[in-house]
Motif scaffolding. Structure first.
Motif, PDB file in Angstrom:
ATOM      1  N   SER A  27       0.832  -1.215   0.000  1.00 35.16           N
ATOM      2  CA  SER A  27       0.000   0.000   0.000  1.00 35.16           C
ATOM      3  C   SER A  27       0.862   1.257   0.000  1.00 35.16           C
ATOM      4  N   ARG A  30       0.699   3.016  -3.361  1.00 33.63           N
ATOM      5  CA  ARG A  30      -0.465   3.903  -3.525  1.00 33.63           C
ATOM      6  C   ARG A  30      -0.247   5.225  -2.787  1.00 33.63           C
ATOM      7  N   GLU A  75       2.689  -8.522 -12.673  1.00 33.64           N
ATOM      8  CA  GLU A  75       1.401  -8.844 -12.077  1.00 33.64           C
ATOM      9  C   GLU A  75       1.485 -10.064 -11.163  1.00 33.64           C
ATOM     10  N   ALA A  82      -1.972  -5.940  -1.467  1.00 28.44           N
ATOM     11  CA  ALA A  82      -2.866  -4.785  -1.375  1.00 28.44           C
ATOM     12  C   ALA A  82      -2.865  -3.950  -2.647  1.00 28.44           C
ATOM     13  N   ALA A  84      -2.485  -4.802  -5.668  1.00 28.56           N
ATOM     14  CA  ALA A  84      -3.169  -5.458  -6.793  1.00 28.56           C
ATOM     15  C   ALA A  84      -4.653  -5.113  -6.822  1.00 28.56           C
ATOM     16  N   ARG A  85      -5.181  -4.669  -5.675  1.00 25.71           N
ATOM     17  CA  ARG A  85      -6.594  -4.271  -5.631  1.00 25.71           C
ATOM     18  C   ARG A  85      -6.803  -2.845  -6.125  1.00 25.71           C
ATOM     19  N   GLU A  86      -5.714  -2.148  -6.410  1.00 30.25           N
ATOM     20  CA  GLU A  86      -5.797  -0.776  -6.935  1.00 30.25           C
ATOM     21  C   GLU A  86      -5.679  -0.840  -8.456  1.00 30.25           C
ATOM     22  N   GLY A  87      -6.783  -1.212  -9.108  1.00 28.02           N
ATOM     23  CA  GLY A  87      -6.740  -1.473 -10.542  1.00 28.02           C
ATOM     24  C   GLY A  87      -6.273  -0.298 -11.378  1.00 28.02           C
ATOM     25  N   CYS A  90      -2.480   0.201 -10.994  1.00 25.36           N
ATOM     26  CA  CYS A  90      -1.706  -0.839 -11.671  1.00 25.36           C
ATOM     27  C   CYS A  90      -1.718  -0.625 -13.178  1.00 25.36           C
TER      28      CYS A  90
END
Length: 557
Positions: A27, A30, A75, A82, A84-87, A90
């Motif tokens: 995270s 991000r 990928e 965490a 990977a959930r921020e499309g 990414c």
């Protein structure tokens, strides 16, 4: 079957591809992208995961070199984490930038020239990794002689100073995209230069080396820099203040989960006492290096006792410099800290190494920034720049005690100390309790003491004073029906000395504890250790300590 713990692993791709246990800190990517500036500095003590974090950034952002053909993108190694959930992040940023990753943690040497050789090696390694640039038709040929010289470690000092700017421009030309620059442990060359007395040469070089890369560099997307100290006043660069409280270090919840994952929940309280206590921003965190090392050992043997893993990763030169400068007031403050208390000090987070030795106050700041002390939250509001400082945990407390013992031993090398030590040795041979007491009290008053009822401190202090005397020393040896503190086999073959050390509960308790120590010697017949030798006389000493006072009682058997 448990996942392997990443002891000594600081390459993110290795950790993920080889299925090591990983505490998810992705995270941070991000947060960085949401709050980043042109140059972003993160200062934390050593062994707080800075290098692994930088390697993670490289794995996430870096475009795969096109000369290698089709290569798996990142990928896979970020799957389930965490980030990977921020499309959107990414899609926009993963594997979309050329990256330079340089660690300066090995850039040191006894001379400035030696340090530059180490830096040239690091730059050459990055050039070898980027060797395909030399074949790129998109790059101006004027860059190629410098690139080849950097790669072959034959570059001039000027070429080396401008190397990061050269590489970023070449990468931008090849990929048509600006470059992300990652510099790990940027202040290590300055720290080592300060310690070896070539600081002026190194700071002049680093101004140019980093300044060329960071200032007015059109090829730079952004930079991330890690280190222990924030040295902005040297005009190297101007950096924002970024905390990212929980991104470096393990939180209590993360440690609890790790212990549960390895079926070791009962170890939590001990790990918290030994390795927690670092306060950054609004978070309390553990040192990751300690947790990973100790949990790895607990898996192999649940009876493993805590130890100082962090201490073995550095020379602790800053702590030694601090203790060397300690006057009577500072010594009392150190004693106060070791006893578990806190002190209020003015702290500056922007120091040059040249300022470190100007006053003891600056060294308090350095101890905070390098992890020997931590900020203790206060219910009341303190004046500006005043922080409440304390020793974070038992591991660092042990380091303070160990270094204090070493400092004390070094004071014995002075001429006066040698004279006093000789007098002390003769007093033990002669049974002169008054002289023994007088000399011990002098050293207790003038040294930094650790005396919160711990017999080991006084035992170590006395052993240090007795070293080098006209005898052979045995410490904590089984003798008679117990274990004696100190046995002295003197050069006079007919005389042996037995010493028992006791902490007292107060000044008025010292005489009784001296007698109790003597009684213990005779009750457990510690002098029986001499039966196999020609010794016919034994001097017994009971010595009791309370803070900076002591008592000595002797008997001749």
């Amino acid at each position: 079957m448990y996942q392997k713990l990443p002891v000594g692993i600081d390459l993110f791709e290795d950790l993920r591809r080889q299925d090591y246990y990983y505490v998810d800190k992705t995270s941070f990517i991000r947060d960085l992208l949401q709050n980043r500036g042109a140059v972003n500095l993160f200062t934390r003590p050593r062994r707080f995961g800075k290098t692994l974090t930088m390697s993670m950034l490289q794995s996430f952002f870096e475009m795969k070199p096109d000369h290698q053909g089709l290569i798996e993108n990142s990928e896979g190694i970020f799957a389930g984490l965490a980030i990977a959930r921020e499309g959107d992040i990414c899609e926009k940023y993963m594997n979309k930038f050329p990256v330079i990753f340089l660690t300066l943690k090995t850039v040191e040497g006894k001379t400035f020239e030696d340090a530059l050789e180490m830096l040239a090696f690091q730059i050459a390694s990055e050039c070898i990794r980027l060797a395909y640039l030399a074949q790129s038709p998109l790059i101006d040929e004027d860059y190629l002689p410098t690139f080849k010289a950097l790669k072959a470690r034959t570059a001039t000092q000027q070429q080396l100073a401008c190397s990061l700017k050269t590489l970023t421009r070449m990468l931008q030309a090849h990929y048509g995209r600006k470059v992300i620059l990652l510099i790990d442990e940027y202040d290590v060359p300055l720290d080592k230069a300060f310690d070896q007395s070539y600081y002026d040469d190194m700071i002049a070089f680093m101004r140019l080396f980093l300044g060329e890369a960071f200032k007015t560099n059109p090829a730079l997307e952004f930079a991330v820099v890690t280190g222990c100290l924030r040295i902005s006043k040297e005009s190297i660069f101007i950096l924002g203040d970024n905390y990212y409280d929980e991104d470096f270090g393990f939180t209590d919840d993360e440690v609890k989960k790790m212990l549960d994952d390895y079926n070791l929940p009962e170890a939590h309280d001990q790990l918290r006492l030994w390795y927690n206590g670092y306060h950054f921003g609004q978070a309390d965190v553990y040192c990751p290096w300690d947790i990973v090392n100790h949990v790895d050992r607990l898996i192999k043997d649940p009876r493993t006792e805590p130890e100082s893993y962090w201490n073995n990763t550095s020379s602790n030169t800053m702590l030694k410099r601090f203790i060397d400068k300690a006057d009577a007031t500072t010594r009392k403050e150190i004693e106060h800290l070791i006893a578990g208390n806190s002190i209020d000090k003015a702290v500056t987070t922007n120091l040059t190494y040249a300022e470190v030795d100007e006053s003891i106050d600056n060294l308090w700041s350095v101890l905070l920034l390098t992890g020997y002390l931590t900020q203790k939250p206060t219910p009341e509001k303190l004046p500006r720049h005043i922080l409440r400082l304390c020793i974070p945990n038992e591991e660092i407390r042990e380091i303070f005690i160990e270094k204090i013992q070493k400092w004390f031993a070094e004071t014995l090398r002075t001429n006066k100390a040698k004279e006093d030590q000789a007098k002390l040795h003769q007093a033990f041979l002669d049974g002169d309790c008054d002289t023994i007491r007088e000399i011990l009290r002098f050293y207790l008053r003038t040294s930094i003491s650790y005396y919160d009822s711990h017999e080991n401190y006084y035992h170590g202090l006395l052993t240090g004073l007795l070293t080098g005397g006209p005898w052979a020393i045995e410490s904590n040896r089984e003798s008679g029906t117990g274990r004696s503190d100190i046995l002295l086999y003197t050069d006079d073959d007919s005389l042996g000395i037995v010493i028992e050390v006791k902490p007292a509960a107060g000044l008025d308790k010292i005489p009784a504890m001296c007698e109790a120590a003597l009684d213990q010697i005779e009750e457990h017949t510690y002098q029986d250790a001499f039966l196999a030798s020609e010794i016919t006389r034994t001097r017994l000493y009971g010595i009791a300590f309370w803070k900076k006072s002591c008592g000595v009682v002797g008997r001749l058997v």
